[in-house]
Scaffold this motif. Structure first.
Motif, mmCIF file in Angstrom:
data_model
loop_
_atom_site.group_PDB
_atom_site.id
_atom_site.type_symbol
_atom_site.label_atom_id
_atom_site.label_comp_id
_atom_site.label_asym_id
_atom_site.label_seq_id
_atom_site.Cartn_x
_atom_site.Cartn_y
_atom_site.Cartn_z
ATOM 1 N N THR A 180 0.869 -1.186 0.000
ATOM 2 C CA THR A 180 0.000 0.000 0.000
ATOM 3 C C THR A 180 0.899 1.227 0.000
ATOM 4 N N GLN A 181 0.539 2.230 -0.799
ATOM 5 C CA GLN A 181 1.475 3.331 -1.048
ATOM 6 C C GLN A 181 0.749 4.647 -1.251
ATOM 7 N N VAL A 182 1.398 5.730 -0.826
ATOM 8 C CA VAL A 182 0.982 7.099 -1.119
ATOM 9 C C VAL A 182 2.150 7.774 -1.822
ATOM 10 N N GLN A 183 1.869 8.489 -2.912
ATOM 11 C CA GLN A 183 2.953 9.153 -3.629
ATOM 12 C C GLN A 183 2.524 10.531 -4.112
ATOM 13 N N PHE A 184 3.516 11.405 -4.206
ATOM 14 C CA PHE A 184 3.330 12.746 -4.747
ATOM 15 C C PHE A 184 4.120 12.844 -6.037
ATOM 16 N N PHE A 185 3.484 13.378 -7.086
ATOM 17 C CA PHE A 185 4.013 13.346 -8.450
ATOM 18 C C PHE A 185 3.989 14.758 -9.013
ATOM 19 N N ASP A 186 5.097 15.206 -9.631
ATOM 20 C CA ASP A 186 5.192 16.577 -10.120
ATOM 21 C C ASP A 186 5.806 16.606 -11.513
ATOM 22 N N THR A 205 -1.510 13.587 -6.221
ATOM 23 C CA THR A 205 -1.248 12.640 -5.147
ATOM 24 C C THR A 205 -2.044 11.371 -5.425
ATOM 25 N N ALA A 206 -1.384 10.228 -5.344
ATOM 26 C CA ALA A 206 -2.032 8.956 -5.629
ATOM 27 C C ALA A 206 -1.977 8.047 -4.405
ATOM 28 N N VAL A 207 -3.051 7.297 -4.205
ATOM 29 C CA VAL A 207 -3.127 6.274 -3.144
ATOM 30 C C VAL A 207 -3.369 4.948 -3.845
ATOM 31 N N THR A 208 -2.473 3.982 -3.641
ATOM 32 C CA THR A 208 -2.534 2.743 -4.418
ATOM 33 C C THR A 208 -2.387 1.507 -3.528
#
Length: 215
Positions: A180-186, A205-208
């Motif tokens: 399970t992951q949270v990421q910030f993408f720019d 921001t993605a929650v996967t």
């Protein structure tokens, strides 16, 4: 433009170097797949054709995110991961400083390749956290058109991208793990085929959740 080309060349060289490291490192490698929802930050624009010329803020509907990855453990605490990512969001509306709302139609999608360095604790526990930082390149496929106003974005370009991520890996057995992951993408975006061509940042921001399998 020159700075963008140099950044993309640096990203390509880094990606190739880490790809060779993953291929030839004398450690087990892991394949993974993740799927989740992503949320795009409001996007500021500076329109050259709205009457009068004005700034505004556009919003996006929640979208989806997918990732396929190949990773190799270099040290017990350090992993190199190569990721292919796709994300997509529909544009929703724009708000002008006057408070007026403009209906927008369109979709922004990105296809990205990233090299990600991941740090993880050396622990025999079944559940363990991790943290990663990635750099790469992203092909932006963005189209937006305003309803009954002269505003559009039609962009199909490659940009520099970076991301940070944090997650928890739960080991099911010796080979299979749930992630399970949270990421910030720019993405640093400068639209070229548009009437709103000021440099802007496309951030989400993605929650996967996904699975990793050690080969």
């Amino acid at each position: 433009m020159l700075m963008k080309k140099r950044s993309l060349r640096v990203c390509f060289a880094l990606f190739c170097t880490l790809f060779l490291s993953v291929c030839f490192a004398n450690q087990p490698y892991t394949i993974g797949a993740q799927y989740g929802v992503n949320f795009v930050s409001d996007y500021d624009f500076n329109s050259q054709t709205l009457d009068p010329k004005t700034k505004g803020t556009s919003s996006f509907s929640p979208g989806f995110f997918t990732q396929a990855s190949l990773a190799r453990q270099i040290y017990p605490w350090y992993v190199i991961q190569l990721s292919a990512e796709y994300q997509s969001n529909n544009t929703r509306a724009a708000q002008l400083p006057s408070g007026e709302n403009i209906t927008l139609y369109g979709n922004w999608s990105s296809y990205s390749l990233l090299a990600i360095s991941i740090l993880q604790p050396v622990s025999p526990k079944r559940v363990s956290p991790y943290f990663g930082v990635g750099l790469g390149a992203s092909y932006m496929d963005a189209y937006t058109k305003g309803e009954d106003v002269n505003f559009y974005i039609d962009d199909h370009s490659v940009y520099f991208v970076w991301q940070v991520e944090a997650g928890i890996k739960t080991r099911i057995n010796e080979r299979l793990s749930v992630v399970t992951q949270v990421q910030f993408f720019d993405i640093d975006v400068t639209h070229e085929n548009t009437n709103s061509n000021q440099p802007r940042q496309y951030q989400n921001t993605a929650v996967t959740i996904g699975l990793n399998y050690q080969v």
